[in-house]
Design an enzyme around this catalytic site. Structure first.
Site, PDB file in Angstrom:
ATOM      1  N   SER A  33       0.803  -1.223   0.000  1.00 29.08           N
ATOM      2  CA  SER A  33       0.000   0.000   0.000  1.00 29.08           C
ATOM      3  C   SER A  33       0.833   1.267   0.000  1.00 29.08           C
ATOM      4  O   SER A  33       0.340   2.323  -0.380  1.00 29.08           O
ATOM      5  CB  SER A  33      -0.950  -0.001   1.199  1.00 29.08           C
ATOM      6  OG  SER A  33      -0.237  -0.120   2.420  1.00 29.08           O
TER       7      SER A  33
ATOM      8  N   ASP B  76      -2.723   8.413   7.920  1.00 26.77           N
ATOM      9  CA  ASP B  76      -3.524   7.414   8.632  1.00 26.77           C
ATOM     10  C   ASP B  76      -2.575   6.575   9.494  1.00 26.77           C
ATOM     11  O   ASP B  76      -1.428   6.963   9.725  1.00 26.77           O
ATOM     12  CB  ASP B  76      -4.369   6.569   7.675  1.00 26.77           C
ATOM     13  CG  ASP B  76      -3.547   5.671   6.755  1.00 26.77           C
ATOM     14  OD1 ASP B  76      -2.343   5.462   7.034  1.00 26.77           O
ATOM     15  OD2 ASP B  76      -4.086   5.162   5.763  1.00 26.77           O
TER      16      ASP B  76
ATOM     17  N   HIS C 279       0.392   5.119   6.985  1.00 30.99           N
ATOM     18  CA  HIS C 279       0.848   5.762   5.757  1.00 30.99           C
ATOM     19  C   HIS C 279       1.144   7.237   5.989  1.00 30.99           C
ATOM     20  O   HIS C 279       0.438   7.914   6.728  1.00 30.99           O
ATOM     21  CB  HIS C 279      -0.222   5.622   4.657  1.00 30.99           C
ATOM     22  CG  HIS C 279      -0.589   4.209   4.378  1.00 30.99           C
ATOM     23  ND1 HIS C 279      -1.737   3.623   4.855  1.00 30.99           N
ATOM     24  CD2 HIS C 279       0.057   3.247   3.663  1.00 30.99           C
ATOM     25  CE1 HIS C 279      -1.805   2.363   4.454  1.00 30.99           C
ATOM     26  NE2 HIS C 279      -0.718   2.117   3.736  1.00 30.99           N
TER      27      HIS C 279
END
Length: 344
Positions: free
Chosen positions: A43, A277, A280
């Site tokens: 991600s 978040d 990240h």
């Protein structure tokens, strides 16, 4: 991505930027030839592949406040651009590198194979436990790096010759880990130790590749140190919050991003946060990291940065290699730091 911390996925997030020469296009300005950029990872580098794989065609990363800085939720886990976007800009790649799963994607200048939740071993969560004894930890780290070596060899067999490998972050300092393990303002050192064990194996492995006669070239980016310094000396980098997320719920705002229940927990100014978040980085941090990758000195990335790697003659054997302890040995003493007075 699940709200809880998937330790297998995180430990498997070794990101490889593979740069191939493109013989069709000749010049991109400022003395840097046009090349293609291929990215691999999870991600951190996913530019939208997971959206095409998701049964829910409207997953969290496609919803506001992701993309908030650009008012454009686009499948990336940040409030805006992520590292591959900025690197593509520096390389004069129009419109960045597309997700490999996007129909009719233009792959002339590269493509992203990174997928959210990817793990280098493809292993279930049950096979990784941070409280395992030292022998089991070392065995797991060895299995991860061995698989990475196999994967890099597979890419070289396909013709890849220029690699940039990003080391693991200080995993124990992620907001989601601080929240899961209730460490308050402290990092969870067991996970940091796992990341260190992993990272120390990467440089020697790439040195071995570069000593082969096939023209393998590489750079190693000390992502661990870059993030750790920003968590410990956040004001020097103009981050006012470095232990909690901008978006989410919980003690460190690490859960629930991209869902209706987090709008009341969204920070006022995302550029003040190191993390957008629970795991990240914010767009501001992503841009800083991209600049370090592309043009920083040997304190941060060695034995060369991306710009130097691009122009290094293809097929020529490297003259310098990764050296242990270089990152810390070449760092200036605190008394020589121009920010020392401010930091004190």
């Amino acid at each position: 991505m699940a709200d809880n911390c998937n330790l297998v996925s995180i430990l498997g997030v070794l990101l490889i930027l593979t740069i191939f020469d493109n013989p069709i296009i000749v010049y991109a300005g400022e003395g840097v030839p046009n090349v293609a950029l291929f990215t691999f990872g999870d991600s951190y580098y996913d530019v939208g592949n997971k959206v095409f794989l998701s049964k829910d065609k409207n997953p969290a990363q496609t919803k506001w406040p992701y993309g908030k800085s650009r008012d454009d939720p686009n499948g990336k886990f940040s409030d805006g651009h992520i590292v591959p976007d900025f690197i593509a800009d520096f390389m004069s790649i129009p419109n960045g590198v597309p997700p490999a799963l996007k129909p009719d994607a233009n792959v002339t200048r590269g493509v992203s194979f990174a997928v959210t939740d990817a793990s280098i071993l493809g292993s279930p969560v049950e096979s990784k436990h941070p409280d395992a004894d030292a022998t089991k930890q070392q065995a797991f780290v060895t299995s991860v790096t061995s698989q990475l070596k196999t994967d890099i060899r597979s890419l070289t067999n396909l013709g890849a010759r220029k690699f940039v490998v990003q080391l693991l972050a200080p995993l124990g300092c992620l907001p989601i880990v601080r929240q899961d393990y209730k460490t308050g303002n402290d990092c969870y050192e067991l996970l940091n130790d796992l990341a260190k064990q992993h990272n120390e194996k990467i440089g020697p492995m790439l040195n071995d590749f570069a000593n082969s006669p096939d023209g393998f070239q590489f750079a190693v980016f000390d992502f661990y140190d870059a993030i750790f310094r920003r968590t410990q000396r956040n004001l020097n980098y103009r981050f006012y919050v470095s232990n909690s997320s901008c978006c989410g719920v919980g003690t460190h705002n690490a859960y629930g991003r991209g869902k209706g229940n987090v709008h009341s927990k969204l920070c006022d100014y995302q550029r003040a946060y190191l993390f957008f978040d629970g795991r990240h980085n914010s767009e501001k941090a992503q841009e800083e990291i991209a600049h370090l990758l592309y043009s920083a000195n040997l304190n941060v990335i060695q034995p060369m940065n991306i710009r130097e790697l691009i122009v290094y003659p293809t097929g020529e054997k490297m003259r310098e290699f990764w050296e242990p302890n270089t990152f810390s040995a070449r760092r200036r003493l605190p008394s020589q730091d121009s920010y020392a007075g401010f930091y004190a």
